[in-house]
Design an enzyme around this catalytic site. Structure first.
Site, PDB file in Angstrom:
ATOM      1  N   GLN A  33      12.169   1.883  46.172  1.00 50.92           N
ATOM      2  CA  GLN A  33      10.832   2.405  45.839  1.00 50.92           C
ATOM      3  C   GLN A  33      10.734   2.851  44.388  1.00 50.92           C
ATOM      4  N   GLU A  52       3.829   3.960  -0.420  1.00 54.54           N
ATOM      5  CA  GLU A  52       4.770   4.321  -1.489  1.00 54.54           C
ATOM      6  C   GLU A  52       5.814   5.284  -0.917  1.00 54.54           C
ATOM      7  N   GLY A 111       2.610   7.693   2.635  1.00 55.02           N
ATOM      8  CA  GLY A 111       2.518   6.710   3.713  1.00 55.02           C
ATOM      9  C   GLY A 111       1.189   6.849   4.446  1.00 55.02           C
ATOM     10  N   GLU A 116       1.010   0.434  10.054  1.00 56.74           N
ATOM     11  CA  GLU A 116      -0.437   0.186  10.252  1.00 56.74           C
ATOM     12  C   GLU A 116      -1.158   1.428  10.767  1.00 56.74           C
ATOM     13  N   THR A 118       0.180   5.530  11.897  1.00 54.20           N
ATOM     14  CA  THR A 118       1.013   6.070  12.979  1.00 54.20           C
ATOM     15  C   THR A 118       0.131   6.412  14.179  1.00 54.20           C
ATOM     16  N   LEU A 166       0.848  -1.198   0.000  1.00 54.16           N
ATOM     17  CA  LEU A 166       0.000   0.000   0.000  1.00 54.16           C
ATOM     18  C   LEU A 166       0.883   1.247   0.000  1.00 54.16           C
TER      19      LEU A 166
HETATM   20  P1  TGC Z   1     -11.522   8.292   4.053  1.00 53.98           P
HETATM   21  O1  TGC Z   1     -12.123   9.276   3.098  1.00 53.98           O
HETATM   22  O2  TGC Z   1     -11.724   8.458   5.505  1.00 53.98           O
HETATM   23  O3  TGC Z   1     -12.037   6.822   3.661  1.00 53.98           O
HETATM   24  C1  TGC Z   1     -11.929   6.317   2.335  1.00 53.98           C
HETATM   25  C2  TGC Z   1     -12.908   5.153   2.243  1.00 53.98           C
HETATM   26  O4  TGC Z   1     -12.513   4.121   3.132  1.00 53.98           O
HETATM   27  C3  TGC Z   1     -13.538   3.894   4.127  1.00 53.98           C
HETATM   28  N1  TGC Z   1     -12.846   3.644   5.404  1.00 53.98           N
HETATM   29  C4  TGC Z   1     -12.688   2.422   5.896  1.00 53.98           C
HETATM   30  N2  TGC Z   1     -13.112   1.231   5.461  1.00 53.98           N
HETATM   31  C5  TGC Z   1     -12.784   0.159   6.195  1.00 53.98           C
HETATM   32  N3  TGC Z   1     -12.057   0.253   7.330  1.00 53.98           N
HETATM   33  C6  TGC Z   1     -11.604   1.437   7.791  1.00 53.98           C
HETATM   34  N4  TGC Z   1     -10.862   1.485   8.901  1.00 53.98           N
HETATM   35  C7  TGC Z   1     -11.907   2.588   7.064  1.00 53.98           C
HETATM   36  N5  TGC Z   1     -11.630   3.910   7.213  1.00 53.98           N
HETATM   37  C8  TGC Z   1     -12.211   4.543   6.189  1.00 53.98           C
HETATM   38  C9  TGC Z   1     -14.360   5.159   4.129  1.00 53.98           C
HETATM   39  O5  TGC Z   1     -15.668   4.917   4.581  1.00 53.98           O
HETATM   40  C10 TGC Z   1     -14.337   5.525   2.657  1.00 53.98           C
HETATM   41  O6  TGC Z   1     -15.194   4.636   1.995  1.00 53.98           O
HETATM   42  P2  TGC Z   1     -15.980   5.092   0.659  1.00 53.98           P
HETATM   43  O7  TGC Z   1     -16.820   3.917   0.312  1.00 53.98           O
HETATM   44  O8  TGC Z   1     -16.748   6.317   1.041  1.00 53.98           O
HETATM   45  O9  TGC Z   1     -14.933   5.376  -0.356  1.00 53.98           O
HETATM   46  O10 TGC Z   1      -9.985   8.169   3.691  1.00 53.98           O
HETATM   47  P3  TGC Z   1      -8.802   9.229   3.820  1.00 53.98           P
HETATM   48  O11 TGC Z   1      -8.098   9.285   2.510  1.00 53.98           O
HETATM   49  O12 TGC Z   1      -9.291  10.521   4.431  1.00 53.98           O
HETATM   50  O13 TGC Z   1      -7.804   8.484   4.820  1.00 53.98           O
HETATM   51  C11 TGC Z   1      -8.144   8.165   6.075  1.00 53.98           C
HETATM   52  C12 TGC Z   1      -6.905   7.639   6.856  1.00 53.98           C
HETATM   53  C13 TGC Z   1      -5.855   8.724   7.001  1.00 53.98           C
HETATM   54  C14 TGC Z   1      -7.425   7.270   8.226  1.00 53.98           C
HETATM   55  C15 TGC Z   1      -6.303   6.437   6.142  1.00 53.98           C
HETATM   56  O14 TGC Z   1      -5.765   6.788   4.935  1.00 53.98           O
HETATM   57  C16 TGC Z   1      -5.264   5.722   6.962  1.00 53.98           C
HETATM   58  O15 TGC Z   1      -5.603   4.874   7.776  1.00 53.98           O
HETATM   59  N6  TGC Z   1      -3.935   6.021   6.774  1.00 53.98           N
HETATM   60  C17 TGC Z   1      -2.870   5.269   7.370  1.00 53.98           C
HETATM   61  C18 TGC Z   1      -2.260   4.377   6.342  1.00 53.98           C
HETATM   62  C19 TGC Z   1      -1.826   3.060   6.919  1.00 53.98           C
HETATM   63  O16 TGC Z   1      -2.241   2.625   7.964  1.00 53.98           O
HETATM   64  N7  TGC Z   1      -0.994   2.358   6.164  1.00 53.98           N
HETATM   65  C20 TGC Z   1      -0.595   1.051   6.558  1.00 53.98           C
HETATM   66  C21 TGC Z   1       0.110   0.360   5.410  1.00 53.98           C
HETATM   67  S1  TGC Z   1       0.243  -1.394   5.627  1.00 53.98           S
HETATM   68  C22 TGC Z   1       1.328  -1.570   6.880  1.00 53.98           C
HETATM   69  O17 TGC Z   1       1.779  -0.685   7.514  1.00 53.98           O
HETATM   70  C23 TGC Z   1       1.680  -2.964   7.174  1.00 53.98           C
HETATM   71  S2  TGC Z   1       2.849  -3.168   8.407  1.00 53.98           S
HETATM   72  C24 TGC Z   1       2.510  -4.773   8.691  1.00 53.98           C
HETATM   73  C25 TGC Z   1       3.399  -5.489   9.588  1.00 53.98           C
HETATM   74  O18 TGC Z   1       4.607  -5.658   9.289  1.00 53.98           O
HETATM   75  O19 TGC Z   1       2.858  -5.985  10.624  1.00 53.98           O
HETATM   76  P1  FAD Z   2       4.500   9.890   6.878  1.00 51.70           P
HETATM   77  O1  FAD Z   2       3.114   9.609   6.439  1.00 51.70           O
HETATM   78  O2  FAD Z   2       5.367  10.681   5.973  1.00 51.70           O
HETATM   79  O3  FAD Z   2       4.440  10.595   8.307  1.00 51.70           O
HETATM   80  C1  FAD Z   2       5.572  11.241   8.906  1.00 51.70           C
HETATM   81  C2  FAD Z   2       5.088  11.874  10.219  1.00 51.70           C
HETATM   82  O4  FAD Z   2       4.058  12.831   9.921  1.00 51.70           O
HETATM   83  C3  FAD Z   2       4.446  10.858  11.157  1.00 51.70           C
HETATM   84  O5  FAD Z   2       4.731  11.184  12.490  1.00 51.70           O
HETATM   85  C4  FAD Z   2       2.966  11.023  10.894  1.00 51.70           C
HETATM   86  O6  FAD Z   2       2.143  10.616  11.964  1.00 51.70           O
HETATM   87  C5  FAD Z   2       2.900  12.527  10.676  1.00 51.70           C
HETATM   88  N1  FAD Z   2       1.688  12.887   9.931  1.00 51.70           N
HETATM   89  C6  FAD Z   2       1.326  12.530   8.674  1.00 51.70           C
HETATM   90  N2  FAD Z   2       0.126  13.028   8.371  1.00 51.70           N
HETATM   91  C7  FAD Z   2      -0.298  13.698   9.461  1.00 51.70           C
HETATM   92  C8  FAD Z   2      -1.467  14.435   9.787  1.00 51.70           C
HETATM   93  N3  FAD Z   2      -2.484  14.550   8.926  1.00 51.70           N
HETATM   94  N4  FAD Z   2      -1.546  15.019  11.008  1.00 51.70           N
HETATM   95  C9  FAD Z   2      -0.547  14.880  11.914  1.00 51.70           C
HETATM   96  N5  FAD Z   2       0.590  14.201  11.667  1.00 51.70           N
HETATM   97  C10 FAD Z   2       0.708  13.622  10.456  1.00 51.70           C
HETATM   98  N6  FAD Z   2       3.441  -0.404   4.395  1.00 51.70           N
HETATM   99  C11 FAD Z   2       2.789  -1.288   3.586  1.00 51.70           C
HETATM  100  O7  FAD Z   2       2.013  -0.900   2.717  1.00 51.70           O
HETATM  101  N7  FAD Z   2       3.008  -2.641   3.717  1.00 51.70           N
HETATM  102  C12 FAD Z   2       3.838  -3.150   4.628  1.00 51.70           C
HETATM  103  O8  FAD Z   2       3.980  -4.379   4.718  1.00 51.70           O
HETATM  104  C13 FAD Z   2       4.552  -2.249   5.482  1.00 51.70           C
HETATM  105  N8  FAD Z   2       5.461  -2.727   6.393  1.00 51.70           N
HETATM  106  C14 FAD Z   2       6.219  -1.834   7.119  1.00 51.70           C
HETATM  107  C15 FAD Z   2       7.282  -2.313   7.893  1.00 51.70           C
HETATM  108  C16 FAD Z   2       8.070  -1.425   8.612  1.00 51.70           C
HETATM  109  C17 FAD Z   2       9.226  -1.945   9.403  1.00 51.70           C
HETATM  110  C18 FAD Z   2       7.795  -0.039   8.571  1.00 51.70           C
HETATM  111  C19 FAD Z   2       8.630   0.935   9.348  1.00 51.70           C
HETATM  112  C20 FAD Z   2       6.780   0.443   7.776  1.00 51.70           C
HETATM  113  C21 FAD Z   2       5.999  -0.442   7.024  1.00 51.70           C
HETATM  114  N9  FAD Z   2       4.993   0.017   6.157  1.00 51.70           N
HETATM  115  C22 FAD Z   2       4.310  -0.859   5.332  1.00 51.70           C
HETATM  116  C23 FAD Z   2       4.806   1.440   5.960  1.00 51.70           C
HETATM  117  C24 FAD Z   2       4.001   2.121   7.053  1.00 51.70           C
HETATM  118  O9  FAD Z   2       2.648   1.782   6.980  1.00 51.70           O
HETATM  119  C25 FAD Z   2       4.214   3.626   6.916  1.00 51.70           C
HETATM  120  O10 FAD Z   2       5.542   3.893   7.315  1.00 51.70           O
HETATM  121  C26 FAD Z   2       3.242   4.441   7.754  1.00 51.70           C
HETATM  122  O11 FAD Z   2       1.930   4.336   7.222  1.00 51.70           O
HETATM  123  C27 FAD Z   2       3.640   5.939   7.826  1.00 51.70           C
HETATM  124  O12 FAD Z   2       3.974   6.434   6.587  1.00 51.70           O
HETATM  125  P2  FAD Z   2       5.370   7.247   6.378  1.00 51.70           P
HETATM  126  O13 FAD Z   2       6.460   6.411   6.942  1.00 51.70           O
HETATM  127  O14 FAD Z   2       5.432   7.595   4.929  1.00 51.70           O
HETATM  128  O15 FAD Z   2       5.230   8.521   7.258  1.00 51.70           O
END
Ligand code: TGC
Ligand code: FAD
Length: 394
Positions: free
Chosen positions: A289, A143, A147, A373, A375, A141
């Site tokens: 303590q 890029e 993030g 997942e 921040t 997801l």
């Molecule tokens: P927003 O306009 O709020 O929503 C877009 C559409 O998505 C729906 N939606 C959800 N659906 C299911 N579950 C949720 N938790 C949902 N939250 C929102 C929403 O209803 C809407 O649907 P529709 O039908 O109207 O289109 O979206 P936004 O662009 O404003 O973004 C919201 C935000 C910032 C919360 C979201 O982009 C976000 O969660 N950002 C964080 C990105 C993230 O968590 N990346 C993780 C990448 S994967 C990873 O890190 C794996 S690490 C794994 C490991 O090693 O364990």
């Molecule tokens: P950024 O989005 O650039 O954020 C930088 C800082 O700005 C953070 O403190 C953030 O909270 C803050 N910030 C950003 N927006 C806001 C806002 N609106 N308001 C206030 N503060 C804000 N991704 C995948 O897709 N698949 C994976 O398997 C995966 N595995 C990972 C494994 C590891 C070890 C790590 C470190 C990351 C992994 N990720 C993966 C990516 C991860 O999901 C992202 O790093 C994360 O979503 C944050 O994106 P970024 O690092 O680009 O930080």
């Protein structure tokens, strides 16, 4: 003797007696995974962490243990409850966040995407071998430039006859360099869609990110997709828009809520044990303590966080869990786990900085868990929106 004095003193490592709240089946899952971690992970993890590796064979061991996609039904998956899945995450992460990460990405992100959004043919083709750990999946997801805001992703898939041509770059992808298939989220003329991309596809390449100081026992990679030609049936038919990947993240974030408490418990246990045997000023440091205050704070937060995870798990099993409540768990438990790890590190003094003890490894890992997942800031704003009705993202 009063009634209350007949009640035995609580177990320091399960002070609220949460084990008694579990069913026999849940306790069995917990014990089985804990035994696996004691036998197969703990003796080797410091070396893996130091060398920056996660052996590929571990996938099949975890498959045989039954934890890969264990909360999914059919296709070789166990159909376990959310609580049982959470307990497995807790015990895996008490070993190492990298091991839980592997299981999360495999089961809750890659397999769940296919399970929830795939065709019957895609499910039959991939899920049984992924559950067995024969095929490794990853989830792309993030890029380089997007993030926290994945909606702006640049990776794009365009139609080429009945095929698709996929181009873009994904960053920080767990298991990317060892994956047999990647779930790639991309912009299309029809909005964001998900694709199953086999790593043998021409144009697919992975470069592992070296020199990480966190989650070292986990492969993290950059994926380059250079005009990958995909057949029509690589598209996940049921996922449309950002809600597709976000639905997968709900599953993995739930697991992290539990997992973080496993890492926290391991740090608390190490600090408690160390404090009883380390003598300074002629007394065990556990008698001071200030040390007791640290240990009590750890015990409070481990127990509260585990209770929270159990509560959310029961809600998930009842079908009443809202995604913002998952954010509540992820935000609170990872933040508290990191605070516990840092405090435990200080109890160990200089020994706290070596890999001879698990604490600094967990502490460094949890820095990644705080970021991936979603921040801590993103989850704060998701909760802020849920309680105020105003989105801070737009
Ligand atoms: P927003 O306009 O709020 O929503 C877009 C559409 O998505 C729906 N939606 C959800 N659906 C299911 N579950 C949720 N938790 C949902 N939250 C929102 C929403 O209803 C809407 O649907 P529709 O039908 O109207 O289109 O979206 P936004 O662009 O404003 O973004 C919201 C935000 C910032 C919360 C979201 O982009 C976000 O969660 N950002 C964080 C990105 C993230 O968590 N990346 C993780 C990448 S994967 C990873 O890190 C794996 S690490 C794994 C490991 O090693 O364990
Ligand atoms: P950024 O989005 O650039 O954020 C930088 C800082 O700005 C953070 O403190 C953030 O909270 C803050 N910030 C950003 N927006 C806001 C806002 N609106 N308001 C206030 N503060 C804000 N991704 C995948 O897709 N698949 C994976 O398997 C995966 N595995 C990972 C494994 C590891 C070890 C790590 C470190 C990351 C992994 N990720 C993966 C990516 C991860 O999901 C992202 O790093 C994360 O979503 C944050 O994106 P970024 O690092 O680009 O930080």
């Amino acid at each position: 003797m009063t009634e209350s004095m007949r009640v035995p003193l609580p177990d320091a490592l399960d002070f609220l007696g949460l084990d008694a709240q579990l069913t026999d089946e849940e306790r069995l899952v917990r014990r089985t995974v804990a035994d696996f971690v004691a036998d197969r992970i703990l003796p080797r993890i410091a070396t893996w962490f130091e060398e920056g590796i996660l052996p590929r064979e571990l996938a099949q061991e975890l498959g045989a243990l039954g934890v890969l996609g264990m909360h999914l039904h059919g296709y070789g998956c166990a159909g376990a409850s959310a609580v049982a899945y959470g307990l497995a995450c807790l015990e895996l992460e008490a070993g190492d966040s990298g091991v839980r990460s592997f299981a999360s990405v495999q089961g809750s992100l890659a397999m769940f995407a296919i399970y929830r959004f795939g065709s019957d043919e895609q499910k039959e083709r991939y899920l049984p071998r992924m559950a067995a750990g024969e095929l490794i999946g990853c989830f792309g997801l993030t890029e380089p430039d997007f993030g926290s805001d994945p909606s702006a992703m640049r990776t794009r898939a365009r139609r080429a006859g009945s095929d698709w041509l996929l181009s873009g770059t994904k960053m920080w992808i767990t298991s990317g360099g060892i994956a047999d298939l990647a779930i790639i989220w991309a912009q299309t003329d029809d909005g964001i869609r998900g694709f199953i991309v086999e790593s043998a596809t021409p144009g697919f390449s992975a470069r592992n990110i070296e020199k990480k100081l966190s989650l070292r026992a986990s492969v993290t990679s950059e994926l380059v997709l250079d005009e990958c030609r995909l057949p029509a049936d690589a598209l996940l038919p049921e996922a449309r828009g950002l809600s597709g990947p976000l639905a997968c993240l709900n599953e993995a974030r739930f697991g992290i809520t539990w997992g973080a408490m496993g890492a926290a418990r391991a740090c608390y246990a190490a600090a408690l044990e160390y404090s009883k045997t380390r003598v300074q000023f002629g007394r065990p440091i556990s008698s001071f303590q200030l040390t007791q205050a640290k240990l009590v704070e750890m015990a409070l937060e481990v127990n509260k966080g585990t209770l929270l995870a159990l509560h959310l798990g029961r809600m998930k099993d009842a079908g009443t869990l809202h995604p913002s409540q998952v954010s509540f768990g992820k935000l609170n438990n990872v933040r508290e786990a990191l605070a516990i790890a840092r405090s435990a590190r200080s109890v160990l003094g200089a020994n706290g900085v070596t890999l001879e003890y698990p604490v600094i490894r967990h502490m460094n890992n949890l820095e990644s868990v705080l970021t991936y997942e979603g921040t801590s800031e993103v989850h704060t704003l998701i909760l802020g929106q849920a309680i105020t009705g105003s989105s801070a993202f737009v």
